[in-house]
Design a protein around this motif. Structure first.
Motif, PDB file in Angstrom:
ATOM      1  N   ILE A 231      52.692  48.448  31.267  1.00 48.58           N
ATOM      2  CA  ILE A 231      51.513  48.366  30.396  1.00 48.58           C
ATOM      3  C   ILE A 231      50.283  48.706  31.238  1.00 48.58           C
ATOM      4  CG2 ILE A 231      50.138  46.894  28.877  1.00 48.58           C
ATOM      5  CD1 ILE A 231      52.575  45.121  28.495  1.00 48.58           C
ATOM      6  N   PRO A 232      49.629  49.839  30.931  1.00 44.85           N
ATOM      7  CA  PRO A 232      48.449  50.186  31.730  1.00 44.85           C
ATOM      8  C   PRO A 232      47.276  49.257  31.414  1.00 44.85           C
ATOM      9  CG  PRO A 232      48.924  51.885  30.073  1.00 44.85           C
ATOM     10  CD  PRO A 232      49.908  50.809  29.868  1.00 44.85           C
ATOM     11  N   VAL A 233      46.618  48.745  32.443  1.00 48.79           N
ATOM     12  CA  VAL A 233      45.463  47.872  32.201  1.00 48.79           C
ATOM     13  C   VAL A 233      44.240  48.359  32.990  1.00 48.79           C
ATOM     14  CG1 VAL A 233      46.850  45.805  31.695  1.00 48.79           C
ATOM     15  CG2 VAL A 233      46.077  46.215  34.027  1.00 48.79           C
ATOM     16  N   SER A 234      43.071  48.090  32.398  1.00 49.89           N
ATOM     17  CA  SER A 234      41.811  48.452  33.065  1.00 49.89           C
ATOM     18  C   SER A 234      41.354  47.328  33.979  1.00 49.89           C
ATOM     19  CB  SER A 234      40.698  48.640  32.028  1.00 49.89           C
ATOM     20  OG  SER A 234      40.996  49.725  31.217  1.00 49.89           O
ATOM     21  N   VAL A 235      40.784  47.744  35.093  1.00 47.29           N
ATOM     22  CA  VAL A 235      40.202  46.753  36.006  1.00 47.29           C
ATOM     23  C   VAL A 235      38.701  46.712  35.750  1.00 47.29           C
ATOM     24  CG1 VAL A 235      40.025  46.028  38.425  1.00 47.29           C
ATOM     25  CG2 VAL A 235      41.888  47.510  37.710  1.00 47.29           C
ATOM     26  N   ASN A 236      38.125  45.524  35.789  1.00 45.88           N
ATOM     27  CA  ASN A 236      36.677  45.390  35.652  1.00 45.88           C
ATOM     28  C   ASN A 236      36.195  44.365  36.685  1.00 45.88           C
ATOM     29  OD1 ASN A 236      36.572  42.658  34.612  1.00 45.88           O
ATOM     30  ND2 ASN A 236      37.523  43.472  32.749  1.00 45.88           N
ATOM     31  N   PRO A 237      34.880  44.188  36.827  1.00 51.56           N
ATOM     32  CA  PRO A 237      34.409  43.264  37.878  1.00 51.56           C
ATOM     33  C   PRO A 237      34.891  41.828  37.668  1.00 51.56           C
ATOM     34  CG  PRO A 237      32.585  44.547  36.966  1.00 51.56           C
ATOM     35  CD  PRO A 237      33.776  44.852  36.125  1.00 51.56           C
ATOM     36  N   TYR A 238      35.247  41.452  36.427  1.00 53.25           N
ATOM     37  CA  TYR A 238      35.623  40.058  36.144  1.00 53.25           C
ATOM     38  C   TYR A 238      37.112  39.789  36.326  1.00 53.25           C
ATOM     39  CZ  TYR A 238      31.085  40.557  33.927  1.00 53.25           C
ATOM     40  OH  TYR A 238      29.768  40.836  33.680  1.00 53.25           O
ATOM     41  N   ASN A 239      37.946  40.817  36.123  1.00 53.38           N
ATOM     42  CA  ASN A 239      39.390  40.566  36.261  1.00 53.38           C
ATOM     43  C   ASN A 239      39.957  41.113  37.572  1.00 53.38           C
ATOM     44  OD1 ASN A 239      39.887  43.340  35.995  1.00 53.38           O
ATOM     45  ND2 ASN A 239      40.642  43.215  33.890  1.00 53.38           N
ATOM     46  N   ARG A 240      39.094  41.741  38.347  1.00 51.00           N
ATOM     47  CA  ARG A 240      39.534  42.417  39.557  1.00 51.00           C
ATOM     48  C   ARG A 240      40.307  41.478  40.504  1.00 51.00           C
ATOM     49  NH1 ARG A 240      37.965  42.070  44.228  1.00 51.00           N
ATOM     50  NH2 ARG A 240      38.308  43.693  45.774  1.00 51.00           N
ATOM     51  N   LYS A 241      39.685  40.329  40.793  1.00 53.99           N
ATOM     52  CA  LYS A 241      40.299  39.404  41.744  1.00 53.99           C
ATOM     53  C   LYS A 241      41.583  38.802  41.162  1.00 53.99           C
ATOM     54  CE  LYS A 241      39.359  35.590  44.820  1.00 53.99           C
ATOM     55  NZ  LYS A 241      38.410  34.638  45.346  1.00 53.99           N
TER      56      LYS A 241
ATOM     57  N   LYS B  87      45.021  51.473  34.957  1.00 59.50           N
ATOM     58  CA  LYS B  87      44.739  52.578  34.042  1.00 59.50           C
ATOM     59  C   LYS B  87      43.921  53.691  34.691  1.00 59.50           C
ATOM     60  CE  LYS B  87      44.126  51.821  29.154  1.00 59.50           C
ATOM     61  NZ  LYS B  87      43.411  50.969  28.213  1.00 59.50           N
ATOM     62  N   GLY B  88      44.238  54.902  34.361  1.00 60.27           N
ATOM     63  CA  GLY B  88      43.448  56.092  34.665  1.00 60.27           C
ATOM     64  C   GLY B  88      42.764  56.090  36.007  1.00 60.27           C
ATOM     65  N   GLU B  89      41.457  56.190  35.962  1.00 63.05           N
ATOM     66  CA  GLU B  89      40.636  56.351  37.165  1.00 63.05           C
ATOM     67  C   GLU B  89      40.328  55.016  37.848  1.00 63.05           C
ATOM     68  OE1 GLU B  89      39.348  59.878  37.780  1.00 63.05           O
ATOM     69  OE2 GLU B  89      41.192  59.764  36.605  1.00 63.05           O
ATOM     70  N   ASP B  90      40.654  53.906  37.160  1.00 65.96           N
ATOM     71  CA  ASP B  90      40.270  52.599  37.703  1.00 65.96           C
ATOM     72  C   ASP B  90      40.904  52.361  39.061  1.00 65.96           C
ATOM     73  OD1 ASP B  90      39.099  52.305  35.307  1.00 65.96           O
ATOM     74  OD2 ASP B  90      40.168  50.488  34.710  1.00 65.96           O
ATOM     75  N   SER B  91      40.176  51.683  39.919  1.00 65.01           N
ATOM     76  CA  SER B  91      40.794  51.234  41.160  1.00 65.01           C
ATOM     77  C   SER B  91      40.013  50.025  41.637  1.00 65.01           C
ATOM     78  CB  SER B  91      40.786  52.330  42.216  1.00 65.01           C
ATOM     79  OG  SER B  91      39.485  52.432  42.754  1.00 65.01           O
ATOM     80  N   PHE B  92      40.635  49.236  42.480  1.00 61.25           N
ATOM     81  CA  PHE B  92      39.976  48.017  42.954  1.00 61.25           C
ATOM     82  C   PHE B  92      38.730  48.339  43.759  1.00 61.25           C
ATOM     83  CE2 PHE B  92      44.310  46.541  42.207  1.00 61.25           C
ATOM     84  CZ  PHE B  92      44.016  45.505  41.334  1.00 61.25           C
ATOM     85  N   GLU B  93      38.746  49.491  44.445  1.00 56.45           N
ATOM     86  CA  GLU B  93      37.625  49.863  45.308  1.00 56.45           C
ATOM     87  C   GLU B  93      36.347  50.067  44.499  1.00 56.45           C
ATOM     88  OE1 GLU B  93      40.736  51.509  45.655  1.00 56.45           O
ATOM     89  OE2 GLU B  93      41.102  49.869  47.062  1.00 56.45           O
ATOM     90  N   ASN B  94      36.519  50.419  43.212  1.00 58.96           N
ATOM     91  CA  ASN B  94      35.332  50.665  42.385  1.00 58.96           C
ATOM     92  C   ASN B  94      34.531  49.402  42.096  1.00 58.96           C
ATOM     93  OD1 ASN B  94      36.088  53.277  42.318  1.00 58.96           O
ATOM     94  ND2 ASN B  94      36.914  53.253  40.243  1.00 58.96           N
ATOM     95  N   PHE B  95      35.148  48.236  42.365  1.00 56.90           N
ATOM     96  CA  PHE B  95      34.440  47.023  41.955  1.00 56.90           C
ATOM     97  C   PHE B  95      34.132  46.125  43.133  1.00 56.90           C
ATOM     98  CE2 PHE B  95      36.981  48.403  38.334  1.00 56.90           C
ATOM     99  CZ  PHE B  95      35.972  48.611  37.424  1.00 56.90           C
TER     100      PHE B  95
END
Ligand SMILES: Nc1nc2c(ncn2[C@@H]2O[C@H](COP(=O)(O)OP(=O)(O)OP(=O)(O)O)[C@@H](O)[C@H]2O)c(=O)[nH]1
Ligand SMILES: [Mg+2]
Ligand SMILES: [Mg+2]
Ligand SMILES: [Zn+2]
Length: 402
Positions: free
Chosen positions: A368-378, A394-402
């Motif tokens: 299941i692809p999921v998006s990373v955001n600043p709140y769920n990253r950790k 998902k897609g372009e998301d990566s932990f480094e972005n947040f």
């Protein structure tokens, strides 16, 4: 899967077993023997090597039939009855006489007038709900009899070491080794029961039109935990074909309010859409909020995460293990529908290995692809790091972005 099978085999044949309860409870080991197999030699062994309180665990039916009065207020403690001796004993204290009394407690034809009160054997009554409700040695002893198809009475005595200590694990292990006595735990007995008998019952079913499509909905209930689970499936459903299954644990904040702190809503939505587009799908929505700690505790855990602790550390600070969930109810729901082969939509390796160990064949894992955001990253990072969740970002998301 559980070595309890060997323990039961020995118990069935009238041999002793040793049962540990949990470290958070008494942390003691009892020597247990089916009462119907009592002999003067075995009782003498018990008195020599265990040295705790000589009891006979019995079920409620025996207590009622023998009219054994319970003189204490026993809420949540051991339900001891009055002490007894069999009527054919003299002083009642010898190994031979205590063996006679114990054996007669297991005799289904025994009646109240067969026993003298007071005596030298302490019957103790198991909770009717067994180890699923009360995790004591009494319940474990009676469950062992029940599983072994023996009369529900067992001689039970705590093991004390040379100094009289009841918490000496090494001593217990050595004793077990010396006399080839198998050891088990109340936890293992509980697991055995949860695996071997249905934990849930179907309560109701109906149609459920949703924005994704028309599904069937079922309500299941676990009468021990009082938990109610929802099951959604496609209207046409064939359990003999591989079933696409998602086992989803409830997340009020994510599933209802679309919280950004976790990936639950994304996973749920993905699967509902998947159900609309694919055949033979089943969503098992389990009532185990906050990885089993409940809603209020989960919010407390969120408050701790605001101070910098990760999701597991927060649980631990609140006094809980990392994950209190189990998947026994989900297993019995699959069994209810006769499902044996599945594709599973999860990132959690524990769910997969549990089902496999229970004989469910896992053909494929649906990512299941999921998006990373600043709140769920950790949160997502901790799951991947500490619990080896295989999460597809998902897609372009990566932990480094947040
Ligand atoms: N205690 C606690 N529970 C949480 C937290 N965030 C989400 N949950 C609960 O965690 C459960 C979901 O667990 P996840 O680890 O996200 O996913 P999973 O079910 O193990 O694995 P998937 O099958 O991939 O979803 C739900 O019961 C949520 O309510 C948190 O920070 N603390
Ligand atoms: Mg005990
Ligand atoms: Mg999840
Ligand atoms: Zn969630």
């Amino acid at each position: 899967m559980y070595k309890l099978k060997d323990v039961i085999q020995k118990f069935k044949n009238g041999e002793f077993v040793i049962v540990f309860d949990s470290q958070n409870r008494e942390d003691e080991a009892d020597l247990i023997l089916p009462a119907q197999f009592s002999t003067p030699e075995k009782i003498s062994f018990v008195l020599n090597y265990a040295k705790g309180m000589f009891c006979v665990a019995i079920d409620k039916e025996i207590q009622k039939r023998l009219n054994l009065y319970i003189p204490y207020n026993t809420q949540n403690t051991c339900t001891f009855t009055v002490t007894v001796d069999h009527k054919d004993t003299k002083t009642g204290i010898t190994a031979k006489e205590r063996s006679k009394t114990s054996k007669e407690l297991a005799n289904p034809k025994a009646i109240a007038s067969d026993f003298k009160i007071p005596g030298h054997v302490s019957p103790v009554v198991a909770h009717e709900g067994g180890v699923l409700i009360r995790k004591g040695h009494t319940e474990a002893a009676v469950e062992l009899c029940r599983i072994s198809k023996l009369f529900p009475a067992a001689v039970m005595i705590e093991i004390l070491d040379e100094k009289g200590d009841s918490h000496n694990k090494e001593y217990v292990k050595n004793l077990a080794k010396k006399f080839s006595i198998p050891i088990t735990t109340i936890e293992e007995i509980e697991k055995y029961i949860l695996l071997s008998q249905p934990t849930v019952q179907k309560e109701a079913e109906a149609e459920l039109p949703t924005q994704y499509g028309k599904f069937k909905i079922f309500a299941f209930k676990n009468y021990f935990s009082q938990k109610e689970h929802a099951v959604l499936m496609n209207q046409t459903f064939n359990p003999s074909q591989p079933v696409n299954v998602r086992i989803h644990s409830s997340c009020k904040t994510g599933d209802i309010f679309h919280s950004l702190r976790c990936d639950c809503h994304q996973q749920l939505e993905f699967f509902l859409q998947f159900m609309a587009e694919n055949k033979n799908c089943m969503l098992i929505y389990l009532d185990q909020e906050g990885r089993g700690i409940g809603f209020a505790n989960k919010i407390k855990a969120y408050a701790l995460q605001e101070q910098g602790f990760d999701t597991y550390e927060a649980n631990n600070l609140l006094g809980f293990d990392d994950d209190l969930r189990d998947y026994f109810d989900a297993l019995h729901i699959l069994r209810f529908f006769g499902i044996k082969r599945i594709n599973i939509a999860t990132s959690n390796p524990e769910k997969v290995s549990f089902l496999q160990d229970c004989g469910i064949e896992i053909l494929k894992k649906i990512a299941i692809p999921v998006s990373v955001n600043p709140y769920n990253r950790k949160y997502i990072h901790s799951k991947m790091l500490k619990k080896k969740h295989e999460i597809l970002i998902k897609g372009e998301d990566s932990f480094e972005n947040f």
